[in-house]
Each structure stands twice: as C-alpha cells, then as structure tokens.
Design a protein around this motif. Structure first.
Motif, PDB file in Angstrom:
ATOM      1  N   GLY A 186      -4.798  -5.909  -1.733  1.00 10.63           N
ATOM      2  CA  GLY A 186      -4.731  -5.229  -3.024  1.00 10.63           C
ATOM      3  C   GLY A 186      -3.486  -4.375  -3.162  1.00 10.63           C
ATOM      4  N   ARG A 187      -3.161  -3.627  -2.106  1.00 13.82           N
ATOM      5  CA  ARG A 187      -1.966  -2.776  -2.161  1.00 13.82           C
ATOM      6  C   ARG A 187      -0.693  -3.623  -2.264  1.00 13.82           C
ATOM      7  NH1 ARG A 187      -2.555   2.487  -0.125  1.00 13.82           N
ATOM      8  NH2 ARG A 187      -0.381   2.749  -0.749  1.00 13.82           N
ATOM      9  N   ALA A 188      -0.637  -4.708  -1.501  1.00 14.01           N
ATOM     10  CA  ALA A 188       0.557  -5.563  -1.515  1.00 14.01           C
ATOM     11  C   ALA A 188       0.726  -6.249  -2.867  1.00 14.01           C
ATOM     12  CB  ALA A 188       0.473  -6.596  -0.399  1.00 14.01           C
ATOM     13  N   ARG A 189      -0.373  -6.758  -3.419  1.00  9.66           N
ATOM     14  CA  ARG A 189      -0.285  -7.402  -4.731  1.00  9.66           C
ATOM     15  C   ARG A 189       0.080  -6.392  -5.811  1.00  9.66           C
ATOM     16  NH1 ARG A 189      -5.511 -11.536  -4.456  1.00  9.66           N
ATOM     17  NH2 ARG A 189      -4.317 -13.408  -3.869  1.00  9.66           N
ATOM     18  N   GLY A 190      -0.484  -5.200  -5.714  1.00  8.96           N
ATOM     19  CA  GLY A 190      -0.154  -4.175  -6.700  1.00  8.96           C
ATOM     20  C   GLY A 190       1.309  -3.802  -6.651  1.00  8.96           C
ATOM     21  N   LEU A 191       1.837  -3.663  -5.438  1.00  9.48           N
ATOM     22  CA  LEU A 191       3.250  -3.320  -5.289  1.00  9.48           C
ATOM     23  C   LEU A 191       4.132  -4.457  -5.793  1.00  9.48           C
ATOM     24  CD1 LEU A 191       5.373  -1.329  -4.265  1.00  9.48           C
ATOM     25  CD2 LEU A 191       5.174  -2.393  -2.005  1.00  9.48           C
ATOM     26  N   ALA A 192       3.779  -5.694  -5.448  1.00 12.98           N
ATOM     27  CA  ALA A 192       4.574  -6.843  -5.906  1.00 12.98           C
ATOM     28  C   ALA A 192       4.588  -6.926  -7.425  1.00 12.98           C
ATOM     29  CB  ALA A 192       4.018  -8.129  -5.310  1.00 12.98           C
ATOM     30  N   VAL A 240       2.692   2.019   1.529  1.00  9.30           N
ATOM     31  CA  VAL A 240       2.299   0.745   2.136  1.00  9.30           C
ATOM     32  C   VAL A 240       2.916   0.608   3.524  1.00  9.30           C
ATOM     33  CG1 VAL A 240       2.451  -1.772   1.938  1.00  9.30           C
ATOM     34  CG2 VAL A 240       1.989  -0.385  -0.095  1.00  9.30           C
ATOM     35  N   THR A 241       4.177   1.019   3.651  1.00 13.03           N
ATOM     36  CA  THR A 241       4.858   0.954   4.942  1.00 13.03           C
ATOM     37  C   THR A 241       4.166   1.814   5.979  1.00 13.03           C
ATOM     38  OG1 THR A 241       6.988   0.508   3.878  1.00 13.03           O
ATOM     39  CG2 THR A 241       7.065   1.356   6.119  1.00 13.03           C
ATOM     40  N   ALA A 242       3.636   2.959   5.565  1.00 14.18           N
ATOM     41  CA  ALA A 242       2.932   3.837   6.501  1.00 14.18           C
ATOM     42  C   ALA A 242       1.731   3.129   7.111  1.00 14.18           C
ATOM     43  CB  ALA A 242       2.489   5.114   5.789  1.00 14.18           C
ATOM     44  N   VAL A 243       0.994   2.382   6.301  1.00  9.29           N
ATOM     45  CA  VAL A 243      -0.164   1.648   6.810  1.00  9.29           C
ATOM     46  C   VAL A 243       0.283   0.546   7.760  1.00  9.29           C
ATOM     47  CG1 VAL A 243      -2.176   0.262   6.189  1.00  9.29           C
ATOM     48  CG2 VAL A 243      -1.477   2.168   4.730  1.00  9.29           C
ATOM     49  N   MET A 244       1.351  -0.172   7.406  1.00 11.21           N
ATOM     50  CA  MET A 244       1.848  -1.218   8.289  1.00 11.21           C
ATOM     51  C   MET A 244       2.359  -0.627   9.601  1.00 11.21           C
ATOM     52  SD  MET A 244       0.990  -3.577   6.380  1.00 11.21           S
ATOM     53  CE  MET A 244       1.470  -4.870   7.538  1.00 11.21           C
ATOM     54  N   SER A 245       2.954   0.559   9.527  1.00 11.89           N
ATOM     55  CA  SER A 245       3.403   1.235  10.743  1.00 11.89           C
ATOM     56  C   SER A 245       2.217   1.567  11.640  1.00 11.89           C
ATOM     57  CB  SER A 245       4.157   2.521  10.392  1.00 11.89           C
ATOM     58  OG  SER A 245       5.345   2.245   9.681  1.00 11.89           O
TER      59      SER A 245
END
Length: 347
Positions: A186-192, A240-245
């Motif tokens: 959801g976060r990735a699609r929202g950002l895209a 989003v990057t924080a979660v991936m980190s």
C-alpha cells in the motif's frame, strides 16, 4: 497498463541482455543449487531462535532461481505495483496518444525496464518477492551467489548459508507479521501514484534535472527519482525508506548473530562483503547511483545500527514490539535516532 510499459517485452529484453553466470559444469551447477536449497531449509530454525519470530507452517519455501527467472518474477511484481500509478497517469493525460505512438512508446519503456532488470539481476543474491497480485516467494539467485563467493574468495558453504540466513529473516518478517506485506504494498503503490506527474507538473519538474543531476551522481540522493520529486514527496519517500532500512538492517543483524555458531568464517565474510557493497568500477558505481542502489546500501547500515541500539536498550523481545502495528514502525527520524523510537514505544 501495457500502453505505457510492455512488460512482456521487458522480460524478453531482460533475458537477452543479461550476461551469463559463472562458467561451471552441469554437475557443479546442480550441486550448487542442491546445497543452496538444503541450506535455505537449514536456516529456518536458527533464524527463528535468534529473531524470536517464527514463520507459519504454510509459508512458502525458498526457490533457487537463475537470472532470467528473477527478471521474469520481478517484471510481474513491478507491473502489479506500478499499474495503479500508471492508471492515474492515464487519467491525467491531456489527450489520447495515437496507437502507433503508444505501441512504440511501450516497447521503448519495456526495453528500458528490461535493461534495468538485467543489470539488477546480476547483483541480487536473494529476495523475498512480495508479489503484489500474486503468490509471495523467497528467491535465491544461484549464479550470483556462486560468482560472489568466488569474487570474495570465501568458503562457499559458509557464504551460501550466510546469504540464506539473511533471506530467511525476510521470509519470517513478511509471514510472521500478517499485516506487513499489505502495508508495504500500500505504501509503495501510494508513493508511486503520488510520483506520477500531470503534464504541467512534469514540465516544471524537468527543469530541475540540470540542478539535481549532480546530487544524484554524488550518491547522496534516491537515484533518478531525485530528479523529479518535490520536497513533500521526498518526505514520504523517506518514511518508506525508513521501513525498508528496518527490514534490511534486521536481516543483517540476524544473519551475523546466527553466524558464529553456524558460519565459522562469518567475520571474514562480513568484512569482504561490506567492501563489495561499495561497488567495484566507476561504471558500476555510476549505475548504482542512478538506480538508487547507493541509498539501498545505506539502508543496511542505518537499519542495522537502529536494530543493535534498540536491542541493547530493551532486548530482542523489546525490539520485536516494532512488528506490533504500522504505528510502531520507525519513522524517518527514528531510524537514525533509536532512542526516540524507544521512548515513544516503551516510554
């Protein structure tokens, strides 16, 4: 949305462009695949014990794949992830492009996507594919594991097990935490979708290219996306990057903590692998910067520092409170200031 990206052509282009893996005999390749599959299964118990998280019994087992298969899987995932954003872009366009232009344009973007996937397919050792519209799977890329262990001159069994430990941690993260996969999607699609500009904003953003390009090439930003994002979008990307980190750092910490008992040469592997992450030649470093892979490397570093710091303060069980809900994930500030997260979550 094949009118914008011909994903079938992307798969074909990627498969044609990808270089072959290491030169090995059929027997050696079969032995490598068999051992990686065996070590992937062997990594389940130590990862569960170290992370204190257990994947459910129906979680998919690891798949050992080659580079073309990795390209095919990731093309499907990219298509599923980006289609909602491309649909929004289609709705924002000023007029319908003529059919021939659509066909040519989709082939060009498909070729570009295929070229990018071909490059990445030579770098990735393993991946938990969250498959937005499909079945998630843990992928281990055998030719890349084999070529990297040769490049580093490390014990092959130890290195293969070490990689499996990292990727098994990702499998645990996404299967033991039921809400995490849909949250990331959801976060990735929202950002895209947010990053898809209309015609007017696209023209204004393109004016930023000449001023932002040096920053991209310096390796300080998020790759090519840095050329067209607004300050507000940059903040969302940072979250989003924080979660991936967190995900990458946690996997690095677990693989190293399991290491001493199960991977005797883990210290040597970590030292040599960390140097490798910086990239070899000038062309490789440039491509990494343009694709945002330099930022990816920082995710491992920042995330591991966060996990270590939190575990020192509140232990492994205290750290695992991070998986309680989306609200307990670290923010962009907290991933670099672990004490702030500890105070917010644990008081």
């Amino acid at each position: 949305m094949t009118q914008y990206v011909d994903w079938k052509f992307a798969k074909t282009a990627g498969a044609r462009l990808v270089p072959p893996g290491p030169d090995v005999s059929h027997e050696e390749a079969a032995e490598t695949v068999a051992q990686i599959r065996e070590l992937a299964a062997a990594s389940v118990a130590p990862v569960a014990a170290t992370s204190r998280m257990t994947a459910p019994g129906d979680a998919p087992a690891a798949l050992v794949v080659d580079r073309p298969t990795w390209i095919e899987v990731n093309a499907d995932s990219m298509a599923a992830l980006l289609d909602p954003a491309l649909k929004v872009m289609a709705e924002r366009r000023d007029k319908e492009p003529w059919a021939a232009a659509q066909a040519i344009g989709s082939k060009l973007t498909g070729a570009e996507a295929g070229g990018m996937l071909a490059f990445l397919s030579t770098k990735v050792l393993g991946q938990y594919d969250i498959a937005p519209d499909g079945t998630p799977a843990l992928l281990l890329v055998a030719p890349n594991i084999a070529s990297t262990e040769r490049e580093l001159s490390v014990d092959s069994r130890d290195f293969r097990f070490w990689v499996c430990l990292h990727e098994e941690t990702h499998r645990v993260q996404f299967t033991a935490v039921p809400w995490l996969r849909e949250h990331i999607i959801g976060r990735a699609r929202g950002l895209a979708t947010d990053l898809m500009p209309d015609a007017e904003s696209l023209r204004s953003r393109l004016e930023q290219v000449t001023t932002q390009l040096p920053r991209v090439l310096s390796g300080d930003g998020q790759g090519l996306a840095e050329l067209v994002i607004t300050p507000e979008q940059r903040e969302r990307m940072a979250e989003v990057t924080a979660v991936m980190s967190l995900l990458e750092g946690h996997a690095d910490v677990v693989m190293d903590d399991v290491g001493p008992e199960h991977v005797p040469s883990v210290a040597t592997i970590r030292e040599r692998f960390t140097k490798r992450r910086k990239g070899a030649g000038a062309v490789d470093r440039l491509l990494r910067r343009l694709l945002g892979l330099e930022a990816k490397m920082r995710q491992y570093r920042d995330g591991a520092v966060f996990v270590r710091a939190v575990q020192e303060r509140v232990g492994v069980d205290g750290f695992n409170a991070v998986w309680t809900s989306p609200e307990t994930l670290p923010s962009a500030l907290e991933i670099t200031q672990p004490d702030v997260w500890v105070r917010r979550v644990h008081g």
